[in-house]
Motif scaffolding. Structure first.
Motif, PDB file in Angstrom:
ATOM      1  N   GLU A 241       0.837  -1.209   0.000  1.00  0.00           N
ATOM      2  CA  GLU A 241       0.000   0.000   0.000  1.00  0.00           C
ATOM      3  C   GLU A 241       0.870   1.256   0.000  1.00  0.00           C
ATOM      4  N   ILE A 242       1.929   1.231   0.779  1.00  0.00           N
ATOM      5  CA  ILE A 242       2.826   2.385   0.837  1.00  0.00           C
ATOM      6  C   ILE A 242       3.562   2.545  -0.493  1.00  0.00           C
ATOM      7  N   ALA A 243       4.019   1.438  -1.071  1.00  0.00           N
ATOM      8  CA  ALA A 243       4.702   1.506  -2.371  1.00  0.00           C
ATOM      9  C   ALA A 243       3.765   2.059  -3.438  1.00  0.00           C
ATOM     10  N   GLU A 244       2.511   1.642  -3.409  1.00  0.00           N
ATOM     11  CA  GLU A 244       1.546   2.165  -4.381  1.00  0.00           C
ATOM     12  C   GLU A 244       1.323   3.666  -4.167  1.00  0.00           C
ATOM     13  N   ALA A 245       1.409   4.121  -2.917  1.00  0.00           N
ATOM     14  CA  ALA A 245       1.329   5.562  -2.639  1.00  0.00           C
ATOM     15  C   ALA A 245       2.548   6.273  -3.233  1.00  0.00           C
ATOM     16  N   VAL A 246       3.720   5.641  -3.126  1.00  0.00           N
ATOM     17  CA  VAL A 246       4.929   6.195  -3.750  1.00  0.00           C
ATOM     18  C   VAL A 246       4.699   6.333  -5.254  1.00  0.00           C
ATOM     19  N   TRP A 247       4.137   5.295  -5.860  1.00  0.00           N
ATOM     20  CA  TRP A 247       3.883   5.333  -7.314  1.00  0.00           C
ATOM     21  C   TRP A 247       2.993   6.514  -7.673  1.00  0.00           C
ATOM     22  N   ARG A 248       1.943   6.731  -6.879  1.00  0.00           N
ATOM     23  CA  ARG A 248       1.017   7.834  -7.175  1.00  0.00           C
ATOM     24  C   ARG A 248       1.728   9.182  -7.049  1.00  0.00           C
ATOM     25  N   VAL A 249       2.560   9.333  -6.023  1.00  0.00           N
ATOM     26  CA  VAL A 249       3.307  10.579  -5.844  1.00  0.00           C
ATOM     27  C   VAL A 249       4.242  10.792  -7.027  1.00  0.00           C
ATOM     28  N   ILE A 250       4.946   9.734  -7.432  1.00  0.00           N
ATOM     29  CA  ILE A 250       5.870   9.847  -8.564  1.00  0.00           C
ATOM     30  C   ILE A 250       5.112  10.231  -9.831  1.00  0.00           C
ATOM     31  N   GLN A 251       4.003   9.576 -10.089  1.00  0.00           N
ATOM     32  CA  GLN A 251       3.245   9.881 -11.309  1.00  0.00           C
ATOM     33  C   GLN A 251       2.693  11.302 -11.289  1.00  0.00           C
ATOM     34  N   ARG A 252       2.266  11.739 -10.153  1.00  0.00           N
ATOM     35  CA  ARG A 252       1.645  13.063 -10.050  1.00  0.00           C
ATOM     36  C   ARG A 252       2.685  14.186  -9.990  1.00  0.00           C
TER      37      ARG A 252
ATOM     38  N   SER B 144       0.319   7.912   9.291  1.00  0.00           N
ATOM     39  CA  SER B 144       1.239   8.887   9.872  1.00  0.00           C
ATOM     40  C   SER B 144       2.662   8.623   9.386  1.00  0.00           C
ATOM     41  N   ALA B 145       3.485   9.651   9.418  1.00  0.00           N
ATOM     42  CA  ALA B 145       4.889   9.494   9.038  1.00  0.00           C
ATOM     43  C   ALA B 145       5.576   8.470   9.950  1.00  0.00           C
ATOM     44  N   GLY B 146       5.203   8.448  11.223  1.00  0.00           N
ATOM     45  CA  GLY B 146       5.770   7.470  12.155  1.00  0.00           C
ATOM     46  C   GLY B 146       5.420   6.046  11.767  1.00  0.00           C
ATOM     47  N   SER B 147       4.178   5.841  11.317  1.00  0.00           N
ATOM     48  CA  SER B 147       3.765   4.503  10.868  1.00  0.00           C
ATOM     49  C   SER B 147       4.545   4.083   9.638  1.00  0.00           C
ATOM     50  N   LEU B 148       4.765   5.040   8.733  1.00  0.00           N
ATOM     51  CA  LEU B 148       5.537   4.726   7.531  1.00  0.00           C
ATOM     52  C   LEU B 148       6.967   4.358   7.908  1.00  0.00           C
ATOM     53  N   ARG B 149       7.554   5.136   8.821  1.00  0.00           N
ATOM     54  CA  ARG B 149       8.940   4.850   9.232  1.00  0.00           C
ATOM     55  C   ARG B 149       9.057   3.512   9.962  1.00  0.00           C
ATOM     56  N   HIS B 150       7.963   3.052  10.525  1.00  0.00           N
ATOM     57  CA  HIS B 150       7.975   1.726  11.143  1.00  0.00           C
ATOM     58  C   HIS B 150       8.117   0.637  10.080  1.00  0.00           C
ATOM     59  N   VAL B 151       7.620   0.901   8.883  1.00  0.00           N
ATOM     60  CA  VAL B 151       7.677  -0.065   7.780  1.00  0.00           C
ATOM     61  C   VAL B 151       8.935   0.133   6.942  1.00  0.00           C
ATOM     62  N   PHE B 152       9.277   1.392   6.648  1.00  0.00           N
ATOM     63  CA  PHE B 152      10.466   1.722   5.852  1.00  0.00           C
ATOM     64  C   PHE B 152      11.286   2.745   6.630  1.00  0.00           C
ATOM     65  N   ALA B 153      12.505   2.376   6.979  1.00  0.00           N
ATOM     66  CA  ALA B 153      13.336   3.225   7.834  1.00  0.00           C
ATOM     67  C   ALA B 153      13.865   4.462   7.115  1.00  0.00           C
ATOM     68  N   SER B 154      13.939   4.416   5.789  1.00  0.00           N
ATOM     69  CA  SER B 154      14.514   5.545   5.055  1.00  0.00           C
ATOM     70  C   SER B 154      13.827   5.698   3.700  1.00  0.00           C
ATOM     71  N   LYS B 155      14.052   6.861   3.107  1.00  0.00           N
ATOM     72  CA  LYS B 155      13.528   7.111   1.759  1.00  0.00           C
ATOM     73  C   LYS B 155      14.156   6.129   0.769  1.00  0.00           C
ATOM     74  N   ALA B 156      15.446   5.854   0.910  1.00  0.00           N
ATOM     75  CA  ALA B 156      16.127   4.928   0.004  1.00  0.00           C
ATOM     76  C   ALA B 156      15.489   3.545   0.063  1.00  0.00           C
ATOM     77  N   GLU B 157      15.182   3.087   1.267  1.00  0.00           N
ATOM     78  CA  GLU B 157      14.536   1.786   1.443  1.00  0.00           C
ATOM     79  C   GLU B 157      13.140   1.796   0.808  1.00  0.00           C
ATOM     80  N   LEU B 158      12.444   2.878   0.964  1.00  0.00           N
ATOM     81  CA  LEU B 158      11.103   3.043   0.407  1.00  0.00           C
ATOM     82  C   LEU B 158      11.144   3.008  -1.122  1.00  0.00           C
ATOM     83  N   LEU B 159      12.071   3.746  -1.721  1.00  0.00           N
ATOM     84  CA  LEU B 159      12.200   3.755  -3.179  1.00  0.00           C
ATOM     85  C   LEU B 159      12.616   2.383  -3.711  1.00  0.00           C
TER      86      LEU B 159
END
Length: 194
Positions: free
Chosen positions: A13-24, A42-57
């Motif tokens: 779900e978070i990765a798909e949100a990344v895709w939407r941000v990138i496309q937009r 929340s940003a805290g919830s996201l950081r619980h899943v992905f520790a960094s932007k690099a990991e998220l990308l």
């Protein structure tokens, strides 16, 4: 009793949100805060899943690769070798909203790879996987007697790979007919190998 969160589902779900941000807004707009807002967490919830932007990308790019691979593999049950070859190749073309999104995101993240070395490694893996897929498609066609035996399959796989990348890019930036044309160009090319 509180509902348990499926970690793998949350990652997707978070990765798909990344895709939407990138496309937009483009890759430069990807931040933990903006992606969290897009995902409705929340940003805290996201950081619980992905520790960094690099990991998220990196995860977002791998998910594109995984979904394309799964769809391509799902065509293994097609018995007609030509239909199977075209169906597999079509998974790498922007023929619908999902595939268009995946190619948009992949290109954006490849362009970002000089700043994120892990993305470069993931892009290279995807490149090698598509190249191997081209070899497999052509080998199966050759095994069925549908490609001239004198052809150098390795060289033809290189050509097919380049053609797929080229027509995908043209379909991505072209007009409404470009996606239909992309399929026709691939089909025509494969027929010339017979």
């Amino acid at each position: 009793m509180p509902k348990l969160i499926d970690h793998a589902q949350r990652q997707q779900e978070i990765a798909e949100a990344v895709w939407r941000v990138i496309q937009r807004d483009g890759v430069s707009a990807v931040s933990v805060r903006d992606v969290a807002a897009e995902a409705g967490i929340s940003a805290g919830s996201l950081r619980h899943v992905f520790a960094s932007k690099a990991e998220l990308l990196a995860y977002s790019m791998r998910l594109v690769q995984k979904r394309v691979r799964e769809r391509a593999e799902a065509h293994a049950a097609i018995t007609d070798p030509w239909e199977r070859a075209l169906a597999v190749i079509a998974e790498f073309l922007p023929l619908d909203a999902n595939r268009r999104c995946e190619i948009d995101v992949n290109l954006a993240l490849v362009a970002e790879s000089p700043a994120h070395p892990l993305l470069k490694d993931i892009a290279l893996d995807a490149y090698r996987e598509l190249r191997a897929g081209c070899v497999t498609v052509l080998t199966r066609l050759a095994d069925c007697g549908l490609i001239r035996p004198a052809l150098d399959l390795d060289a033809e796989a290189t050509r097919l790979h380049a053609l797929i990348d080229g027509v995908a890019l043209h379909a991505l930036i072209g007009d409404a007919d470009a996606a239909h044309t992309a399929e026709g160009v691939i089909a025509h090319h494969l027929r010339t190998l017979a």
